[in-house]
Write an enzyme that holds these catalytic residues in place. Structure first.
Site, PDB file in Angstrom:
ATOM      1  NE  ARG B  60       5.706  62.162 -23.858  1.00  0.00           N
ATOM      2  CZ  ARG B  60       5.242  63.385 -24.126  1.00  0.00           C
ATOM      3  NH1 ARG B  60       3.964  63.633 -24.068  1.00  0.00           N
ATOM      4  NH2 ARG B  60       6.070  64.348 -24.448  1.00  0.00           N
ATOM      5  CD  GLU B  97      10.900  69.405 -31.366  1.00  0.00           C
ATOM      6  OE1 GLU B  97      10.486  69.150 -32.490  1.00  0.00           O
ATOM      7  OE2 GLU B  97      10.883  68.586 -30.421  1.00  0.00           O
TER       8      GLU B  97
END
Lengths: 176, 176
Positions: B60, B97
């Site tokens: 992205r 994460e």
């Protein structure tokens, strides 16, 4: 211009597998004016296309497609590898030069009647582009054109491009 | 403008794992004028930065970084998942994460003295951006700034950003 840009494409022998000559576009991307010139040439080619959406394929395709969408003020729709898109998606299987794969598109990414340019970094055997065509046409949108930075003409991918429309306008900036 | 663009960011509950609220930027990308406005706002922020290279992270990040590099006429350098870059590469491990990972950069992507903007779609915990900083600084280049489309402030990633320079200018267009 074509020869000048081609000098910035690097040949990588045996990547991603033995016997394949990979065309590495990163030296072109690393040259700011050359990158801009390449995108501007693609935008000029499509200036009267009537397309309202650019659809591009992960990951190198995003580099070309997003810059072109920005340049032309068009919508940008990313097609991604399975499981990468967060919302409900539709999938198309594909045959690649290096094996089987699939790409996905968000189910609400396109509307019926959208006019789409499918933009990728390279036209090789055409497998990825055919999967993209299928996703676009299944959504009820039409393919106004298929555009790539480089075309590996010796793989004859152009002859493999197929979908519902039957005939597609294919534009490649740099031909090999 | 911030609120208007935020209306085009979609919340996806439990993606990519249970309990995580994913910020889906695809509705913003699908809106041509909004995508252009977002990139123009980032370009305006960096108009006097003196940077000559945009470095972005797969996949992205390429969408934001490539459009910004095109807009500003800068070089574009892609950082990719291991094994994806065709030429000799250097690697940086990272803690994300959602688990461990790594990113790579071509060994000749940056020159000593290059002034770099690291551009990504999101600042979450900061793990990916720290790996990018490491790759840029190991090449002898300097980080002029770190810019993201969205920042998940509640994860306090900004406080985790670290490298040789010690202090980094971080810009996020849309804060949560």
């Amino acid at each position: 211009m074509e020869e000048e840009l081609k000098r910035l494409i690097r040949n990588i022998p045996d990547f991603p597998k033995q016997g394949v000559q990979f065309k590495d576009i990163t030296p072109l991307l690393q040259n700011g004016p050359a990158f801009k010139r390449a995108i501007d040439a693609m935008a000029a080619h499509y200036s009267s296309s009537g397309a309202n959406v650019i659809v591009s394929i992960e990951a190198r395709g995003f580099i070309i497609g997003a810059a072109l969408a920005y340049s032309m003020g068009k919508s940008f729709v990313p097609l991604r590898k399975p499981g990468k898109l967060p919302f409900t998606s539709v999938r198309a299987e594909l045959e690649k030069e290096y094996g089987k794969d699939a790409i996905e598109m968000h189910i609400d990414a396109l509307k019926a009647g959208d006019k789409v340019l499918i933009i990728d970094d390279v036209l090789a055997t055409g497998g990825t582009l055919n999967a993209a065509i299928k996703l676009v046409e299944t959504a009820g949108a039409s393919v106004e054109g298929i555009g790539v930075l480089t075309e590996l003409s010796f793989l004859h991918g152009r002859a493999n491009i197929k979908g519902k429309q039957g005939d597609y306008k294919i534009f490649s900036l740099l031909k090999y």
